[in-house]
Design an enzyme around this catalytic site. Structure first.
Site, PDB file in Angstrom:
ATOM      1  N   ASP A 183       1.700  19.775 -20.914  1.00  0.00           N
ATOM      2  CA  ASP A 183       1.007  18.510 -21.176  1.00  0.00           C
ATOM      3  C   ASP A 183       1.956  17.680 -22.029  1.00  0.00           C
ATOM      4  O   ASP A 183       2.068  17.874 -23.238  1.00  0.00           O
ATOM      5  CB  ASP A 183      -0.329  18.754 -21.881  1.00  0.00           C
TER       6      ASP A 183
ATOM      7  N   TYR B 123       0.847  -1.202   0.000  1.00  0.00           N
ATOM      8  CA  TYR B 123       0.000   0.000   0.000  1.00  0.00           C
ATOM      9  C   TYR B 123       0.876   1.244   0.000  1.00  0.00           C
ATOM     10  O   TYR B 123       0.588   2.214  -0.691  1.00  0.00           O
ATOM     11  CB  TYR B 123      -0.942   0.016   1.213  1.00  0.00           C
TER      12      TYR B 123
ATOM     13  N   PHE C  79     -18.897  13.849 -26.623  1.00  0.00           N
ATOM     14  CA  PHE C  79     -18.484  12.960 -27.714  1.00  0.00           C
ATOM     15  C   PHE C  79     -18.373  11.495 -27.287  1.00  0.00           C
ATOM     16  O   PHE C  79     -18.535  10.595 -28.094  1.00  0.00           O
ATOM     17  CB  PHE C  79     -17.142  13.427 -28.314  1.00  0.00           C
TER      18      PHE C  79
ATOM     19  N   LYS D  64       0.026   7.078 -23.559  1.00  0.00           N
ATOM     20  CA  LYS D  64       0.446   7.364 -24.932  1.00  0.00           C
ATOM     21  C   LYS D  64       1.949   7.082 -25.064  1.00  0.00           C
ATOM     22  O   LYS D  64       2.360   5.943 -25.119  1.00  0.00           O
ATOM     23  CB  LYS D  64       0.110   8.818 -25.301  1.00  0.00           C
TER      24      LYS D  64
ATOM     25  N   ARG E 152     -13.277  14.417 -34.282  1.00  0.00           N
ATOM     26  CA  ARG E 152     -12.627  15.519 -33.573  1.00  0.00           C
ATOM     27  C   ARG E 152     -13.097  16.789 -34.249  1.00  0.00           C
ATOM     28  O   ARG E 152     -12.400  17.418 -35.025  1.00  0.00           O
ATOM     29  CB  ARG E 152     -11.097  15.401 -33.637  1.00  0.00           C
TER      30      ARG E 152
ATOM     31  N   PHE F  14      -7.495  20.818 -25.220  1.00  0.00           N
ATOM     32  CA  PHE F  14      -7.786  19.390 -25.262  1.00  0.00           C
ATOM     33  C   PHE F  14      -9.011  19.176 -24.378  1.00  0.00           C
ATOM     34  O   PHE F  14      -9.193  19.857 -23.371  1.00  0.00           O
ATOM     35  CB  PHE F  14      -6.614  18.513 -24.801  1.00  0.00           C
ATOM     36  N   THR F  15      -9.840  18.211 -24.774  1.00  0.00           N
ATOM     37  CA  THR F  15     -11.162  18.037 -24.152  1.00  0.00           C
ATOM     38  C   THR F  15     -11.113  17.965 -22.619  1.00  0.00           C
ATOM     39  O   THR F  15     -11.715  18.795 -21.937  1.00  0.00           O
ATOM     40  CB  THR F  15     -11.827  16.760 -24.711  1.00  0.00           C
TER      41      THR F  15
HETATM   42  N1  F0G Z   1      -3.814  15.438 -22.775  1.00  0.00           N
HETATM   43  C1  F0G Z   1      -3.783  15.005 -24.038  1.00  0.00           C
HETATM   44  C2  F0G Z   1      -3.039  15.785 -25.064  1.00  0.00           C
HETATM   45  C3  F0G Z   1      -4.458  13.832 -24.393  1.00  0.00           C
HETATM   46  O1  F0G Z   1      -4.412  13.414 -25.642  1.00  0.00           O
HETATM   47  C4  F0G Z   1      -5.166  13.120 -23.393  1.00  0.00           C
HETATM   48  C5  F0G Z   1      -5.913  11.918 -23.732  1.00  0.00           C
HETATM   49  C6  F0G Z   1      -5.172  13.611 -22.093  1.00  0.00           C
HETATM   50  C7  F0G Z   1      -4.471  14.777 -21.821  1.00  0.00           C
HETATM   51  C8  F0G Z   1      -5.914  12.932 -20.982  1.00  0.00           C
HETATM   52  O2  F0G Z   1      -5.270  11.795 -20.595  1.00  0.00           O
HETATM   53  O3  F0G Z   1      -6.879   9.976 -21.210  1.00  0.00           O
HETATM   54  O4  F0G Z   1      -4.945   9.554 -19.690  1.00  0.00           O
HETATM   55  O5  F0G Z   1      -6.867  10.881 -18.926  1.00  0.00           O
HETATM   56  N2  F0G Z   1      -6.191  11.613 -24.900  1.00  0.00           N
HETATM   57  C9  F0G Z   1      -6.859  10.406 -25.350  1.00  0.00           C
HETATM   58  C10 F0G Z   1      -7.017  10.477 -26.837  1.00  0.00           C
HETATM   59  C11 F0G Z   1      -8.115  10.080 -24.645  1.00  0.00           C
HETATM   60  O6  F0G Z   1      -7.681   9.580 -27.383  1.00  0.00           O
HETATM   61  O7  F0G Z   1      -6.471  11.379 -27.470  1.00  0.00           O
HETATM   62  P1  F0G Z   1      -6.036  10.488 -20.074  1.00  0.00           P
END
Ligand code: F0G
Length: 459
Positions: A217, A74, A451, A260, A384, A126-127
């Protein structure tokens, strides 16, 4: 192996996962059941899955061996210390807070640094990043260079920040209202477009003058480093590892989705250089993710990440990774299909507005194009465009982004060149019948990140 021109994979295959093939009739039913949203398909209904490069990488034998060395304590797992060392050594950040994935880190840093009424400038939204900034009471302002919004513009560093625009934002709101600049390397929503080192240095200079932090990021930092090596004068002889370290050195902290570039199926972190900010983040992670030495991850996940970070900075790896993406992009462009240029690091982005010019943006051309590509051959991609952009939280109105795209995202170390050929052929086949394709209407819209779960019907 630097002398090789070929991007051939620097690995061989030890285990395979069999794919499911479907008939046209099965796909027709599957996409209707999924409300014309590729996120709602079951993966068993998919042949080649290019939905995302997130968490879809194939791990190496070394990473799998690392999984067996998981120390599931833990507190104080030895895998945490291994990960901490990898982050410090590879990226140069001082302090590490592990999180379950990227958005866990975004949540913490947004809550920690953003006050109500603050402004966060960034190189395209970014979303999840923007949503966390908004939920913390902030307001995102796009300061990417204008070229990024033009799919045809071949600028080599379309991820760059427009420093003039940023200066105006600082003048307008004042540095006190800007907790940090949200800087992404390999800008996802622009098509995986890199930032140049020159731009980063200038950004550092400008923000330092005003006492503004840069939060990086770094989700796809290795891909960005590859483009710097290939395109920026003075970097050709540098190693990918040293370029990555230099990028990070111009920033004050970072959020990472290790799913990624770091080659793992789950995991992320927040990395910081300022002890007081780290101290608060380390305290906050206990509330939202887990103890500060695991942050929502198993020991084995942290071990795989530590090893993946090391593998991700090898030239041979990143050359093959980006090489495969560029191969697909060239094939699709050669077929006359409109795509975002230049091709970015993690995928090929189809320009749905030019592909389906007869469908208006509020009839979701990119959403429909992704559905049609699935129908054609079982290839899964992602919208997108206007669906991803969502609504303005203040006015409740749809945001209409200039880029209306379909992303063909390539998982790392997963598919072969022959798969890329099938993808290019399928895209060309949909292009041939594009005039017969009609738009969609949205019949279900969730409140956040619509989305992922929205449903549509054909018009
Ligand atoms: N920042 C970027 C540039 C991303 O592409 C993503 C995730 C995140 C932050 C968030 O990270 O998913 O680990 O919580 N992108 C994925 C995509 C979902 O399909 O582009 P996460």
């Amino acid at each position: 192996m630097h002398q090789l021109k070929s991007w051939a994979e620097p690995y061989k295959i030890k285990m395979v996962e069999l794919l499911d093939m479907t008939t046209h009739a099965q796909r027709l039913k599957a996409i209707a059941d999924a409300g014309y949203n590729t996120f709602l398909l079951r993966s068993a209904e998919v042949y080649i899955d290019l939905l995302t490069d997130s968490g879809t990488s194939a791990m190496s034998d070394q990473q799998w061996a690392g999984m067996m060395r998981g120390d599931e304590a833990y507190a104080g797992s030895r895998n945490f210390y291994h990960l901490e060392e990898a982050v410090q050594k590879t990226y140069g950040y001082k302090y590490l807070v592990p999180t379950h994935q990227g958005r866990g880190a975004e949540h913490i840093i947004s809550k920690l640094l953003i006050k109500k009424g603050d402004v966060i400038p960034g190189n395209m939204y970014f979303t999840t990043t923007r949503l966390h900034q908004e939920l913390a009471g902030g307001h995102f302002v796009d300061v990417i260079i204008p070229e990024a919004h033009d799919p045809e513009n071949e600028h080599p560093f379309k991820g760059n920040i427009d420093l003039q625009k940023l200066s105006e934002v600082i003048r307008k709101y004042g540095a006190k209202k800007i907790p940090y600049v949200s800087l992404a390397t390999s800008v996802n929503m622009a098509g995986g477009q890199p930032v140049s080192m020159e731009n980063l240095k200038a950004l550092r200079e400008l923000t330092s003058k005003h006492g503004i932090r840069i939060i990086h990021d770094m989700t796809r930092v290795a891909e960005n480093a590859y483009f710097i090596k290939e395109r920026e004068p003075g970097y050709n002889r540098r190693t990918i590892a040293s370029i990555i370290k230099e990028i990070c050195s111009y920033t004050d902290g970072a959020t990472m989705s290790a799913k990624k570039d770091a080659l793992v199926n789950i995991g992320g972190f927040l990395a910081l250089n300022e002890y007081p900010v780290f101290e608060e983040a380390r305290n906050m992670v206990v509330v939202y993710e887990g103890l500060h030495t695991y942050g929502g991850l198993a020991g084995r996940d942290m071990e795989a990440m530590a090893i993946g970070i090391g593998e991700s900075v090898s030239y041979d790896h990143i050359h093959a990774r980006v090489g495969q993406v560029l191969y697909l992009g060239k094939k699709i462009a050669d077929a006359g299909v409109p795509i975002v240029k230049p091709v970015g690091g993690h995928g090929v982005f189809l320009n749905a507005s030019a592909f389906l010019p007869h469908i208006k943006q509020d009839q979701y051309p990119a959403q429909q194009l992704a559905a049609q590509l699935y129908l054609e051959s079982g290839i899964r991609s992602m919208e997108r465009g206007v669906v991803s952009a969502g609504r303005d939280p203040k006015t409740g109105k749809n945001r209409y982004p200039k880029l209306e795209l379909v992303r063909l995202t390539i998982p790392r170390r997963v598919y072969t060149q022959a798969h890329m050929d099938v993808v290019a052929e399928s895209v060309a086949a949909v292009y041939d019948r594009r005039k017969k394709i009609k738009g969609l209407k949205m019949v279900y819209e969730p409140k956040y990140l619509r989305f992922f779960q929205a449903r549509f019907k054909p018009l």
